[in-house]
Design an enzyme around this catalytic site. Sequence first.
Site, PDB file in Angstrom:
ATOM      1  CD  GLU A 162      -1.885   2.276  -3.966  1.00 46.87           C
ATOM      2  OE1 GLU A 162      -1.265   2.152  -2.280  1.00 46.87           O
ATOM      3  OE2 GLU A 162      -3.138   2.644  -3.972  1.00 46.87           O
ATOM      4  CG  ASP A 211      -1.986   0.670   1.695  1.00 45.25           C
ATOM      5  OD1 ASP A 211      -2.826   0.640   0.281  1.00 45.25           O
ATOM      6  OD2 ASP A 211      -2.028   2.167   1.974  1.00 45.25           O
TER       7      ASP A 211
HETATM    8  C1  NOJ Z   1      -4.309   3.358  -0.870  1.00 45.89           C
HETATM    9  C2  NOJ Z   1      -5.308   2.139  -1.088  1.00 45.89           C
HETATM   10  O1  NOJ Z   1      -5.982   1.356  -1.851  1.00 45.89           O
HETATM   11  C3  NOJ Z   1      -6.493   2.481  -0.129  1.00 45.89           C
HETATM   12  O2  NOJ Z   1      -7.259   1.949  -0.085  1.00 45.89           O
HETATM   13  C4  NOJ Z   1      -6.630   3.342   1.202  1.00 45.89           C
HETATM   14  O3  NOJ Z   1      -7.564   4.165   1.940  1.00 45.89           O
HETATM   15  C5  NOJ Z   1      -5.096   4.155   0.961  1.00 45.89           C
HETATM   16  N1  NOJ Z   1      -4.355   3.994   0.306  1.00 45.89           N
HETATM   17  C6  NOJ Z   1      -4.906   4.606   2.686  1.00 45.89           C
HETATM   18  O4  NOJ Z   1      -4.133   2.781   3.483  1.00 45.89           O
END
Ligand code: NOJ
Length: 542
Positions: free
Chosen positions: A281, A241
């Site tokens: 990501e 993440d």
């Molecule tokens: C990215 C995630 O895809 C999202 O869903 C989340 O709210 C944020 N990071 C914070 O962790």
Amino acid sequence: MWSASLAAGAWYGRGVRRLCWIAAALSACGPPGPKVPVTSALTAGEGWHRRVAIYELSVRSYQDSDGDGIGDLRGLIQRLDHLAELGVGAIWLMPMFPSPLKDSGYDVADYLGVHPDYGTLEDFERLLGEAHRRGLKVMLDLVVNHTSTEHEWFQSSRASRTGEKADWYVWSDGPGPGCEESNVIFGEERWTFDPARGQYYFHQFFSSQPDLNYRSPELAEAVLGVARRWLELGVDGFRLDVPHQYVENWPKCWHQPQTLAFHQRLREEVDKAYDRVLLGEVCCGREEVLRYAGSDRLQLVFYFVGMHATWSAVKWGDASKLAEHLRFAVQNTPPGGLHANTLGNHDIFRTPTTMAAEASGLKLAATLQMTAPGAPVIYYGEEIGMRDGATWAVDIRDYARTPMQWDDTPSAGFTTGTPWLALSEGTAALNVRVQAGREGSLLSHYKRLLALRNRSLALQEGAYEPLATQSSSLVFWRRHPAGDRLVALHFGASGTIAVRAEVPEGWSALVDELSGEEVGEVRGAVWTATQPARAGWVLKPR
Ligand code: NOJ
Ligand code: MG
């Protein structure tokens, strides 16, 4: 701008189109490269991520086993056969750890446990065993830029300025500096006062998600320990993440060298186990994304610009940005790294909305996803064309997180109770049971595509060689000693186009593997065909 916030900005209604356009436009940023020809073999090496499609799912919304209306691990085990039959090779579970769920589990309260809504650690171990028995890899969501305020680490850090974990978070006597990067849906506030400690803590997301402090060697070690623990248990990798946000040099909060350095350490840890994979990501500019991929860092990275380019290809019938994106990704992703091809995820509207597409557009997008260079990452429900819901429990991103639709009964086979979130519309036709029995359904198309991909080395890792085409079309070779494939995709929603390719000797007729039909004709080693709107062909010699 961070893509999730960008996409989530979409939730604010009218902003959606403007933001999507901006994002789509980003894919054309950077120096324009030659359009043709680009030939680049994907980098050599082992690794399951190079072979299979990954499937992202929400345990909460996949299958409920006990009638409480909430999906759980035992329910997911019951549905592993669907995943194996679909033809994906790995599942990525959105966070299933203990959490107050203020950010749907992206606010972790215990990295080593399982949320009681979903089951127990034993259930997870069973899931792992059952998945592996079917040849499915399992990836967890590693959310270690921040924790929940309920995490024991934070409780301990806030309790004492001198304790063991005092510096595991980022504290300041007054509100510290902000970040130059915007974070639309989470608000611009970056420092929140904690009365217990009498100081402010830093957060890039909600105030219930304090940022971890990677400048503390003990904290960095503890995070590596979390990864180690799951790897030892047998998980096959992690989706990371916001991996670009770990360390700040205010006002710069993203893409800092110390963050990159941590990823190298994490990769070393991961490489101590056999064949485990990191998928990042990373957001947003493609030159920045590249820095995270490679043999000493992450194996897989999302390029969200590619996703936006795919949307615009399907939505507007113009594949020029998509062609440019693929050229860039193939040519520039460092050895040992690979880009992931995705159409949607848990932060944005579902594909029928983002691509404004009907079944033929969704099929074409899937054909692209499964034949283009890169690792396909499918979001649950995409295979049946699931639509956005209309209600939310936590935030508006829940539109894309409604329960999976298995059949046409009132709760769509998801639960015998009341679903935790109302189903989206269209369950009568948009469900697994109905589509599984129907030749020509979106689900049948996904299955055929994945089966094709799973048995074709050319589609998995063949050299990518695009041909010059009109902007509504994408025609490319996937070259591999085991047998070449020619892929022709016509994104236009109406009319026909002429397509043409020089073919190797011996290719006297070309068959589309998806339909089994012969298309076009070959004369003097040149194949020509008239391709209808929205058609996608995966061609081999007869
Ligand atoms: C990215 C995630 O895809 C999202 O869903 C989340 O709210 C944020 N990071 C914070 O962790
Ligand atoms: Mg349940």
